[in-house]
Design an enzyme around this catalytic site. Sequence first.
Site, PDB file in Angstrom:
ATOM      1  N   GLU A 114       0.842  -1.353   0.068  1.00 58.49           N
ATOM      2  CA  GLU A 114       0.051  -0.053  -0.021  1.00 58.49           C
ATOM      3  C   GLU A 114       0.838   1.338  -0.083  1.00 58.49           C
ATOM      4  O   GLU A 114       0.624   2.215  -0.687  1.00 58.49           O
ATOM      5  CB  GLU A 114      -0.802   0.055   1.129  1.00 58.49           C
ATOM      6  CG  GLU A 114      -1.701  -1.137   1.275  1.00 58.49           C
ATOM      7  CD  GLU A 114      -3.000  -1.269   0.452  1.00 58.49           C
ATOM      8  OE1 GLU A 114      -3.079  -0.442  -0.496  1.00 58.49           O
ATOM      9  OE2 GLU A 114      -3.721  -2.284   0.413  1.00 58.49           O
ATOM     10  N   GLU A 144      -4.629   4.772  -0.816  1.00 57.34           N
ATOM     11  CA  GLU A 144      -3.526   4.202  -0.548  1.00 57.34           C
ATOM     12  C   GLU A 144      -2.894   4.495   0.872  1.00 57.34           C
ATOM     13  O   GLU A 144      -2.241   3.847   1.581  1.00 57.34           O
ATOM     14  CB  GLU A 144      -2.333   4.138  -1.662  1.00 57.34           C
ATOM     15  CG  GLU A 144      -2.900   3.813  -2.948  1.00 57.34           C
ATOM     16  CD  GLU A 144      -3.177   2.426  -3.215  1.00 57.34           C
ATOM     17  OE1 GLU A 144      -3.226   1.528  -2.245  1.00 57.34           O
ATOM     18  OE2 GLU A 144      -3.524   2.074  -4.404  1.00 57.34           O
ATOM     19  N   HIS A 147      -4.920   3.109   3.297  1.00 58.57           N
ATOM     20  CA  HIS A 147      -4.783   1.565   3.522  1.00 58.57           C
ATOM     21  C   HIS A 147      -3.340   1.315   4.123  1.00 58.57           C
ATOM     22  O   HIS A 147      -3.257   0.304   5.052  1.00 58.57           O
ATOM     23  CB  HIS A 147      -4.638   0.956   2.055  1.00 58.57           C
ATOM     24  CG  HIS A 147      -5.834   1.013   1.197  1.00 58.57           C
ATOM     25  ND1 HIS A 147      -5.966   0.628  -0.156  1.00 58.57           N
ATOM     26  CD2 HIS A 147      -7.020   1.600   1.655  1.00 58.57           C
ATOM     27  CE1 HIS A 147      -7.319   0.951  -0.547  1.00 58.57           C
ATOM     28  NE2 HIS A 147      -7.773   1.491   0.509  1.00 58.57           N
ATOM     29  N   GLU A 209      -4.164  -5.409  -8.437  1.00 57.94           N
ATOM     30  CA  GLU A 209      -5.530  -5.059  -7.676  1.00 57.94           C
ATOM     31  C   GLU A 209      -6.703  -5.729  -8.282  1.00 57.94           C
ATOM     32  O   GLU A 209      -7.432  -6.536  -7.592  1.00 57.94           O
ATOM     33  CB  GLU A 209      -5.380  -3.379  -7.614  1.00 57.94           C
ATOM     34  CG  GLU A 209      -4.608  -2.781  -6.745  1.00 57.94           C
ATOM     35  CD  GLU A 209      -4.597  -1.281  -6.890  1.00 57.94           C
ATOM     36  OE1 GLU A 209      -4.515  -0.736  -5.881  1.00 57.94           O
ATOM     37  OE2 GLU A 209      -4.763  -0.726  -8.221  1.00 57.94           O
ATOM     38  N   GLU A 243     -10.776  -0.871  -3.297  1.00 61.53           N
ATOM     39  CA  GLU A 243      -9.940  -1.369  -4.697  1.00 61.53           C
ATOM     40  C   GLU A 243     -10.776  -1.322  -5.999  1.00 61.53           C
ATOM     41  O   GLU A 243     -10.298  -1.327  -7.008  1.00 61.53           O
ATOM     42  CB  GLU A 243      -9.522  -2.673  -4.110  1.00 61.53           C
ATOM     43  CG  GLU A 243      -8.528  -2.875  -3.047  1.00 61.53           C
ATOM     44  CD  GLU A 243      -6.974  -2.141  -3.315  1.00 61.53           C
ATOM     45  OE1 GLU A 243      -6.974  -2.055  -4.539  1.00 61.53           O
ATOM     46  OE2 GLU A 243      -6.459  -2.084  -2.435  1.00 61.53           O
ATOM     47  N   HIS A 246      -9.656   1.388  -7.830  1.00 61.61           N
ATOM     48  CA  HIS A 246      -8.471   0.968  -8.298  1.00 61.61           C
ATOM     49  C   HIS A 246      -8.500  -0.032  -9.804  1.00 61.61           C
ATOM     50  O   HIS A 246      -7.939   0.332 -10.574  1.00 61.61           O
ATOM     51  CB  HIS A 246      -7.379   0.708  -7.577  1.00 61.61           C
ATOM     52  CG  HIS A 246      -7.683   1.119  -6.184  1.00 61.61           C
ATOM     53  ND1 HIS A 246      -6.864   0.859  -5.172  1.00 61.61           N
ATOM     54  CD2 HIS A 246      -8.078   2.643  -5.757  1.00 61.61           C
ATOM     55  CE1 HIS A 246      -7.104   2.064  -4.127  1.00 61.61           C
ATOM     56  NE2 HIS A 246      -7.826   2.927  -4.603  1.00 61.61           N
TER      57      HIS A 246
END
Lengths: 527, 141
Positions: A114, A144, A147, A209, A243, A246
């Site tokens: 991350e 990120e 995370h 991801e 995610e 992402h």
Amino acid sequence: MAISTATKAATDALAANPAPVSVGAQEVHRWMQSFTWDFDKNRTKYSTKYKMANDTKEQFKLIAKEYARMESVKDERQFGSLQDVLTRVDAANRVHPKWNESMKVISNFLEVGEYNAIAATGMLWDSATAPEQKNGYLGQVLDEIRHTNQCAYINYYFAKQGQDAAGHNDARRTRAIGPLWKGMKRVFSDGFISGDAVECSINLQLVGEACFTNPLIVAVTEWASANGDEMTPTVFLSIETDELRHMANGYQTVVSIANDEAASKYLNTDLNNAFWTQQKYFTPVLGMMFEYGSHFKVEPWVKTWNRWVYEDWGGIWIGRLGKYGVESPRSLRDAKKDAYWAHHDLFLIAYALWPTGFFRLSLPTQEEAEWYEANYPGWYDMYGKVYDEWRARGCEDPSSGFLPIQWFIENNHPIYIDRVSQVPFCPSYCKGESTLRVLEYNGKKHSFSDQWGERMWLSEPERYECQNIFEQYEGRELSEVIAEGFGVRSDGKTLISQPHTNKDGKLWTLDDIKKINCVFSDPLKAL
Amino acid sequence: MSKSSNAYNAGIMQKHGKAFADEYFAEDNQVVHESHEVVLVLKKSDELNTVVEEILLGSHKADNPTLVVEDRAGFWWLKATGKIEIDCVEVSELLGKHYSVYDLLVDVSSTIGRAYTLGETFTITSELMGLDVKLKDLAAA
């Protein structure tokens, strides 16, 4: 007094594009588009061989206000659960001890990924020319950061509230000696932030991801719940709620280059390299953590892999892009073989090298051995009988004078480190897709376990110069190296790692290791 | 256990041991096969449990007979052919509070397929948005 140029520009823009009467988030999003942000002649420090289109979209139409509100609610729910009910019911002490050890690896390693993804998506923000695509990447930078904190927090929580804190609280200091760290940095760091910007996006978003976060962050919660861990689902499923954006960013990166001529030349090779890079580490490590780091099994790892990686990522992401020239990764056949066997190969080596780790491992029980044999026919003859021998020689007992690495030496099964992936392998005793290849460059020998890494190395050998532990500690005695590499607990003598998870079992110390006189040697020097 | 081809343990996943290995390593399964399915992972929560139980498996169950929903401990796992849509205006009415598409995204954990929002509707589709189909913005009032 004259107004500044910037204020005048903003005033003029507002006059031409009056703010919407309502404040519906997507109305604001549409209104902002009318400002015609122009990044077409964007200059970037992070170039790419691809031409990214200027009209790529962000699929969720996020504006900063909604983003911040959404993430705030996620954190409130997550931290509220952890600090209130999960603490009140003493959830961290209900986790099976084996799974407690697995989370030392999973959460510490994901934190590194991350952290590097912050830089990766910052780089992509700089490279992109489409305003909405930039917006998507910018949101991801912030995700990120969140995370990274979440992963650190779960280790903090386990260390503070749970059992056997060593390894939850100080894992990173062992990074020089732990043989899994360098491979993790290859996938979670180098793969995300080094080289061509779009290639990094393929590594991070389209493969890392869209493919591997599903087993790593979603499926892992099934294993966690089955083994009494309700903290990990609370945190990891919250991580995964970001995610999906992402994954969309990764898909839109492909959309942005779909009509570029360079895509037809390079995309399939870049995709294959990214797939192999990511799978080479995630496939064996996740399989090992799930199956060997749990007491209660959800399903064979190969089935988890088959569902999330092969059928769904392969069919729904890659398969659907076939008409745009995207091919099935050429390394898929070898990856499938790895998904069946490589985690068993890795556990054999990981257990043999246990003193260099920051987590405790335990040998499969009789009941688990039967489960492995039922699900992986041929498992006992290859692995089970070795574990029986190690157990009979007292591998768990500090007074036995036996480290499983001795078995590899006695039986002439040298362990090498793959130069590209940094994953250890034993070519003379494995069932996964590993064969020894050795090349020389600048007076130094390099070992490889497969053709795909070897090909990547041949195209840019300077990229893969990381020393492995056998080169780094050649001629050094093991207990000295462990002490130097911070592999001991707060008493300064007991190893963080142990070859069992038995609360009443004796713990190995530096003195126990020293008595064995195990000395590092570089297997490449013998060739 | 669902017998749908979209179930969590459909097809090869029902096999064990050697039977699984034989199909897994079969020559035909060494390349990816195009799939028109979509997968959605919903984090369990007060609101998402209502979306699943009252809407997707309740009032809208007949809309999409290919949809399979499975309880996987911390999350709901959904798979369908074509697409899955959730209208948050409808969810708001059911919950008795304002619930926007961004409130929904608080608990949407993973997607396999092309997911997007338009107004208060969340969609995950097998269509190639941005390639085969243009992604739309909210229409001007």
